[in-house]
Design an enzyme around this catalytic site. Sequence first.
Site, PDB file in Angstrom:
ATOM      1  N   GLY A  48       0.816  -1.218   0.000  1.00 21.96           N
ATOM      2  CA  GLY A  48       0.000   0.000   0.000  1.00 21.96           C
ATOM      3  C   GLY A  48       0.841   1.256   0.000  1.00 21.96           C
ATOM      4  O   GLY A  48       0.526   2.236  -0.684  1.00 21.96           O
ATOM      5  N   ASP A  49       1.923   1.253   0.756  1.00 17.71           N
ATOM      6  CA  ASP A  49       2.828   2.399   0.803  1.00 17.71           C
ATOM      7  C   ASP A  49       3.455   2.643  -0.568  1.00 17.71           C
ATOM      8  O   ASP A  49       3.531   3.784  -1.030  1.00 17.71           O
ATOM      9  CB  ASP A  49       3.902   2.169   1.859  1.00 17.71           C
ATOM     10  N   ALA A  50       3.884   1.574  -1.211  1.00 19.04           N
ATOM     11  CA  ALA A  50       4.499   1.701  -2.537  1.00 19.04           C
ATOM     12  C   ALA A  50       3.476   2.230  -3.547  1.00 19.04           C
ATOM     13  O   ALA A  50       3.780   3.117  -4.351  1.00 19.04           O
ATOM     14  CB  ALA A  50       5.047   0.352  -2.999  1.00 19.04           C
TER      15      ALA A  50
END
Length: 163
Positions: A48-50
Amino acid sequence: MIQQREYSGREVKFNKFVEDREGLLNLLSNQKESKIDIDDPLTLAYIGDAWFSLFIRQKIARFGFQKVRVLQNLESKIVSATGQSKAWHLLKNEWTDEENIWFKRGRNASPTRARAGGDYRTATGFETVLGFLFETNQIARLEEVGQKSLEAVVSELVEKNNN
């Protein structure tokens, strides 16, 4: 004389993994055969961060700024623990029951850190939701959440800057 360095268990495992060139290339080339462990909230948070970082970079790159430093500065304000925490709270009435469940799993799974305050844990929960949406192929909802998060955080940044 070459100095010997002591490695932690984690470093030894990683070094052995990287040294196995054939195994590493095989793993990377057969991505479609292996699936992400969707039950692991921290793996989902990593994905999700990426995704969120790439989504924000694509959006702000279209602003037309020529200096990468300006783009990076803006991105860092949005794709930070504080920015992601703000996005989660500003959209609090729009999350589905399932997204709230994944948020709590991610927030509660946050690794212990000296500075792991509320923003960091909330951001991890937010990233977990994004990773879950990505891995379950809910792309329309993922992009909707990304766009609303961007708009909410940028609106708050502009308002804060004008005061």
